[in-house]
Design a protein around this motif. Structure first.
Motif, PDB file in Angstrom:
ATOM      1  N   TYR A  37      18.956  -1.745 -16.878  1.00  0.00           N
ATOM      2  CA  TYR A  37      19.180  -2.650 -17.985  1.00  0.00           C
ATOM      3  C   TYR A  37      19.749  -1.856 -19.151  1.00  0.00           C
ATOM      4  O   TYR A  37      19.648  -0.631 -19.191  1.00  0.00           O
ATOM      5  CB  TYR A  37      17.879  -3.318 -18.437  1.00  0.00           C
ATOM      6  CG  TYR A  37      17.325  -4.365 -17.500  1.00  0.00           C
ATOM      7  CD1 TYR A  37      17.390  -5.714 -17.829  1.00  0.00           C
ATOM      8  CD2 TYR A  37      16.714  -4.005 -16.304  1.00  0.00           C
ATOM      9  CE1 TYR A  37      16.860  -6.680 -16.989  1.00  0.00           C
ATOM     10  CE2 TYR A  37      16.189  -4.966 -15.451  1.00  0.00           C
ATOM     11  CZ  TYR A  37      16.265  -6.302 -15.805  1.00  0.00           C
ATOM     12  OH  TYR A  37      15.743  -7.255 -14.970  1.00  0.00           O
ATOM     13  N   GLN A  39      20.216  -2.169 -23.632  1.00  0.00           N
ATOM     14  CA  GLN A  39      19.893  -2.882 -24.855  1.00  0.00           C
ATOM     15  C   GLN A  39      20.701  -2.298 -26.001  1.00  0.00           C
ATOM     16  O   GLN A  39      20.526  -1.135 -26.373  1.00  0.00           O
ATOM     17  CB  GLN A  39      18.400  -2.803 -25.159  1.00  0.00           C
ATOM     18  CG  GLN A  39      17.962  -3.673 -26.320  1.00  0.00           C
ATOM     19  CD  GLN A  39      16.460  -3.827 -26.382  1.00  0.00           C
ATOM     20  OE1 GLN A  39      15.713  -3.066 -25.776  1.00  0.00           O
ATOM     21  NE2 GLN A  39      16.006  -4.835 -27.105  1.00  0.00           N
ATOM     22  N   ARG A  45      17.649  -7.124 -24.302  1.00  0.00           N
ATOM     23  CA  ARG A  45      17.904  -6.298 -23.139  1.00  0.00           C
ATOM     24  C   ARG A  45      18.593  -7.135 -22.056  1.00  0.00           C
ATOM     25  O   ARG A  45      18.227  -8.293 -21.824  1.00  0.00           O
ATOM     26  CB  ARG A  45      16.587  -5.724 -22.620  1.00  0.00           C
ATOM     27  CG  ARG A  45      16.729  -4.566 -21.663  1.00  0.00           C
ATOM     28  CD  ARG A  45      15.372  -3.879 -21.444  1.00  0.00           C
ATOM     29  NE  ARG A  45      14.865  -3.304 -22.684  1.00  0.00           N
ATOM     30  CZ  ARG A  45      13.737  -2.604 -22.772  1.00  0.00           C
ATOM     31  NH1 ARG A  45      13.002  -2.387 -21.693  1.00  0.00           N
ATOM     32  NH2 ARG A  45      13.342  -2.124 -23.946  1.00  0.00           N
ATOM     33  N   TYR A  94      17.860   1.455 -19.623  1.00  0.00           N
ATOM     34  CA  TYR A  94      16.501   1.518 -19.112  1.00  0.00           C
ATOM     35  C   TYR A  94      16.471   1.312 -17.608  1.00  0.00           C
ATOM     36  O   TYR A  94      17.172   0.459 -17.074  1.00  0.00           O
ATOM     37  CB  TYR A  94      15.628   0.426 -19.746  1.00  0.00           C
ATOM     38  CG  TYR A  94      15.431   0.564 -21.238  1.00  0.00           C
ATOM     39  CD1 TYR A  94      14.351   1.282 -21.744  1.00  0.00           C
ATOM     40  CD2 TYR A  94      16.303  -0.035 -22.130  1.00  0.00           C
ATOM     41  CE1 TYR A  94      14.154   1.395 -23.110  1.00  0.00           C
ATOM     42  CE2 TYR A  94      16.118   0.076 -23.497  1.00  0.00           C
ATOM     43  CZ  TYR A  94      15.038   0.787 -23.979  1.00  0.00           C
ATOM     44  OH  TYR A  94      14.843   0.894 -25.336  1.00  0.00           O
TER      45      TYR A  94
END
Length: 121
Positions: A37, A39, A45, A94
């Protein structure tokens, strides 16, 4: 307590490449779905790419063939090869692990701390 550890982020110029890596140290059982992911500052996100232990792969539309996700069995390692990077790719990236097992039969919802990617000239 499953921990996901990302690495490989940094500063790169537009058109450059980075290879992100994520590992779950000490894990033996396969994580069903490993995902990346990102953000952006001030934004929600969003899912970039994911790959299950069985090989099912997803890419967000904005990747447009520029990114490649891959997995290794050892310690549930997952990579994200990012090519032709653009300033809009700037974000914290992430790693996420969703469920254990070949069929997702075990509970898991784990996030890494994130690795920063900055694309700027």
């Amino acid at each position: 307590q499953v921990q996901l550890v990302e690495s490989g982020g940094g500063l790169v110029q537009p058109g450059g490449s980075l290879r992100l890596s994520c590992t779950a140290p000490g894990t033996i059982v396969s994580i069903y779905n490993l995902a990346w992911y990102r953000q952006k500052s001030g934004s929600q996100r969003e899912l970039v790419a994911s790959r299950t232990t069985g090989g099912r792969t997803y890419y967000a539309a904005f990747v447009a063939g520029r990114f490649t996700i891959s997995r290794e069995n050892a310690e549930n390692t997952v990579h994200l090869q990012m090519d032709s990077l653009e300033p809009d790719d700037t974000a914290v990236y992430y790693c996420h692990g969703d469920r254990f097992g070949l069929n997702g039969e075990g509970p898991l919802n784990a996030w890494g701390q994130g690795t920063n990617v900055t694309v700027s000239s």
